[in-house]
Design an enzyme around this catalytic site. Structure first.
Site, mmCIF file in Angstrom:
data_model
loop_
_atom_site.group_PDB
_atom_site.id
_atom_site.type_symbol
_atom_site.label_atom_id
_atom_site.label_comp_id
_atom_site.label_asym_id
_atom_site.label_seq_id
_atom_site.Cartn_x
_atom_site.Cartn_y
_atom_site.Cartn_z
ATOM 1 N N GLY A 55 0.849 -1.185 0.000
ATOM 2 C CA GLY A 55 0.000 0.000 0.000
ATOM 3 C C GLY A 55 0.889 1.242 0.000
ATOM 4 N N ALA A 56 0.455 2.247 -0.785
ATOM 5 C CA ALA A 56 1.314 3.406 -1.073
ATOM 6 C C ALA A 56 1.850 4.098 0.188
ATOM 7 C CB ALA A 56 0.533 4.384 -1.936
ATOM 8 N N ARG A 97 10.080 -1.147 -4.662
ATOM 9 C CA ARG A 97 8.858 -1.296 -5.478
ATOM 10 C C ARG A 97 8.745 -0.038 -6.346
ATOM 11 N NH1 ARG A 97 3.380 -3.400 -3.109
ATOM 12 N NH2 ARG A 97 3.098 -3.930 -5.304
ATOM 13 N N GLN A 211 -5.979 -8.672 -2.159
ATOM 14 C CA GLN A 211 -5.946 -7.704 -1.049
ATOM 15 C C GLN A 211 -7.352 -7.306 -0.610
ATOM 16 O OE1 GLN A 211 -4.090 -7.521 -3.827
ATOM 17 N NE2 GLN A 211 -2.183 -6.401 -3.523
ATOM 18 N N ASP A 252 -1.748 4.657 -6.281
ATOM 19 C CA ASP A 252 -0.330 4.508 -5.941
ATOM 20 C C ASP A 252 0.518 5.622 -6.538
ATOM 21 O OD1 ASP A 252 -1.656 1.672 -6.085
ATOM 22 O OD2 ASP A 252 0.014 1.578 -4.662
ATOM 23 N N LYS A 263 -4.301 -0.434 -8.384
ATOM 24 C CA LYS A 263 -4.223 -1.881 -8.558
ATOM 25 C C LYS A 263 -4.891 -2.325 -9.864
ATOM 26 C CE LYS A 263 -2.471 -4.108 -6.403
ATOM 27 N NZ LYS A 263 -1.065 -4.488 -6.699
HETATM 28 O O1 MRU Z 1 0.345 -3.952 -4.531
HETATM 29 P P1 MRU Z 1 -0.190 -3.206 -3.343
HETATM 30 O O2 MRU Z 1 -1.075 -4.030 -2.472
HETATM 31 O O3 MRU Z 1 0.887 -2.480 -2.586
HETATM 32 O O4 MRU Z 1 -1.066 -2.122 -4.060
HETATM 33 C C1 MRU Z 1 -1.502 -1.000 -3.436
HETATM 34 C C2 MRU Z 1 -2.927 -1.072 -3.284
HETATM 35 O O5 MRU Z 1 -3.381 -1.673 -2.339
HETATM 36 C C3 MRU Z 1 -3.819 -0.438 -4.206
HETATM 37 O O6 MRU Z 1 -3.385 -0.142 -5.447
HETATM 38 C C4 MRU Z 1 -4.486 0.687 -3.458
HETATM 39 O O7 MRU Z 1 -5.724 0.849 -3.971
HETATM 40 C C5 MRU Z 1 -3.705 1.954 -3.472
HETATM 41 S S1 MRU Z 1 -2.488 2.002 -2.266
HETATM 42 C C6 MRU Z 1 -3.232 3.013 -1.179
#
Ligand code: MRU
Length: 372
Positions: A55-56, A97, A211, A252, A263
């Site tokens: 998550g961001a 990442r 997720q 993100d 995502k």
């Molecule tokens: O691959 P992740 O689980 O790190 O991806 C991030 C997310 O969970 C989503 O894209 C999310 O909607 C945005 S992050 C706040």
């Protein structure tokens, strides 16, 4: 947020040993609630890359604390290698990442706080820690404010529906597990729920890592918010039948023109929402804006992860967490982790400073200091 009645953030300094971090290991949720201790920069890099934390906002905060651990590790080297070692570790952290810009942003913010520093190595390390802690506190506070702004959108729909249930669809997990606290897409939901608004959430399972099914479902449940998990392909059907009042997702990385990377599968939900005249909102703190990018589709780097995340699936079987193969054993699989939703499909952005259109004009009206 509360887990089994106790308040947790998603990352914190170990109170018994402030030279190490503690996180909730998200790989075991929803079946096990495990706290993991990270002792080194390599531990933080591994935890980000293998998605113990994800998550961001959370990977950004982890990156910030990672630079603090890098300073502690550099102290054990000779004085002339100190800065070089911190910079090297910072670049490894930032690269762990690629899509969520919060990671590079947070790592650079801690490095910047050290650039003009004059003082003892201990003071230098304290500055890194203070900046990382400020990033964590700000992330939680900005998410709380996003909740207050976004709540009004839910309130309006509730009023229009004479208090009948407001159905929100969300994709992936942009909840408190994706940040330090509150979350972005979920913050307005929690705020509306606390105010007594009748609300229900459709949770996209979000293949391949699920997720939605594992994390969003778990955290909504901990909070008591009614929800239903649906397959990733169900959203269009629900929208066609009037079962979705609004969509809220996270992001993100968002360009200054309002294109949103989120995502994989988010774009298809935005297309379906547009076709069905359903508002599609994206919630984000300012640390998720990439002020250098104009064209999201061409310029945002999209992470490609191991195909095994598509070929295998994890779940609970007879009390044990198991991983099983879904595809033919020799199947190839491609794993694009994010896609870009163009600004034209987004009804508005919900930020810590308020709500604006997904356009350069709208975004700069809230962040005039970023106008070029
Ligand atoms: O691959 P992740 O689980 O790190 O991806 C991030 C997310 O969970 C989503 O894209 C999310 O909607 C945005 S992050 C706040």
């Amino acid at each position: 947020m509360n887990v089994h009645g106790k308040h947790y953030r998603t990352i914190w300094l170990d109170e018994n040993n402030p030279r190490q971090l503690q996180i909730i290991d998200q790989r075991s949720l929803p079946h096990r609630f495990l706290i993991e201790t990270l002792h080194s920069v390599d531990d933080v890099i591994g935890a980000i890359a293998d998605m113990h934390v994800r998550g961001a906002g959370l990977i950004g905060t982890a990156g910030g604390f990672g630079v603090y651990l890098a300073c502690l590790e550099a102290q054990r080297k000779s004085a002339d290698l100190f800065i070089e070692s911190v910079i090297l570790d910072a670049s490894r952290l930032a690269a762990s990442r690629p899509t969520a810009v919060n990671l590079q942003w947070a790592v650079n913010r801690v490095l910047d706080s050290l650039k003009t520093f004059i003082g003892s190595p201990d003071d230098f390390i304290k500055t890194a820690l203070d900046t990382a802690q400020a990033i964590a506190d700000e992330d939680a506070e900005f998410c709380r404010r996003i909740g207050q702004h976004g709540k009004k959108l839910i309130e309006d729909i509730s009023l229009k529906k004479n208090g009948q249930t407001v159905n929100v669809l969300t994709h992936c997990n942009a909840g408190w597990l994706a940040f330090v606290d509150f979350g972005t897409a979920t913050a307005p939901i929690y705020a509306a729920f606390e105010q007594g608004i009748d609300i229900h959430v459709w949770v996209d399972e979000t293949r391949p890592r699920n997720q939605g099914a594992s994390l969003t479902a778990w955290e909504l449940g901990q909070h008591g918010v009614p929800y239903t998990v649906v397959t990733d392909n169900a959203g269009g059907h629900l929208m066609q039948h009037g079962m979705v009042d609004m969509v809220i997702t996270g992001t993100d990385r968002t360009t200054y023109t309002g294109d949103v990377a989120n995502k994989i599968g988010t774009y298809l939900k935005a297309l379906a929402a547009k076709d069905n005249d359903i508002p599609f909102y994206v919630a984000l703190p300012s640390s998720t804006f990439d002020w250098t990018l104009r064209d999201g589709i061409r310029e945002i780097p999209i992470e490609q992860r191991d195909g095994d995340e598509v070929r295998y699936i994890q779940g609970l079987h007879e009390g044990e967490i198991k991983t099983i193969l879904l595809t033919p054993i020799d199947s190839r699989a491609a794993n694009y982790a994010f896609d870009v939703t163009p600004a034209r499909l987004i009804s508005a952005l919900i930020t810590e400073r308020g709500i604006c259109s997904a356009s350069a004009e709208g975004i700069f009206s809230l962040y005039p200091e970023k106008r070029r």
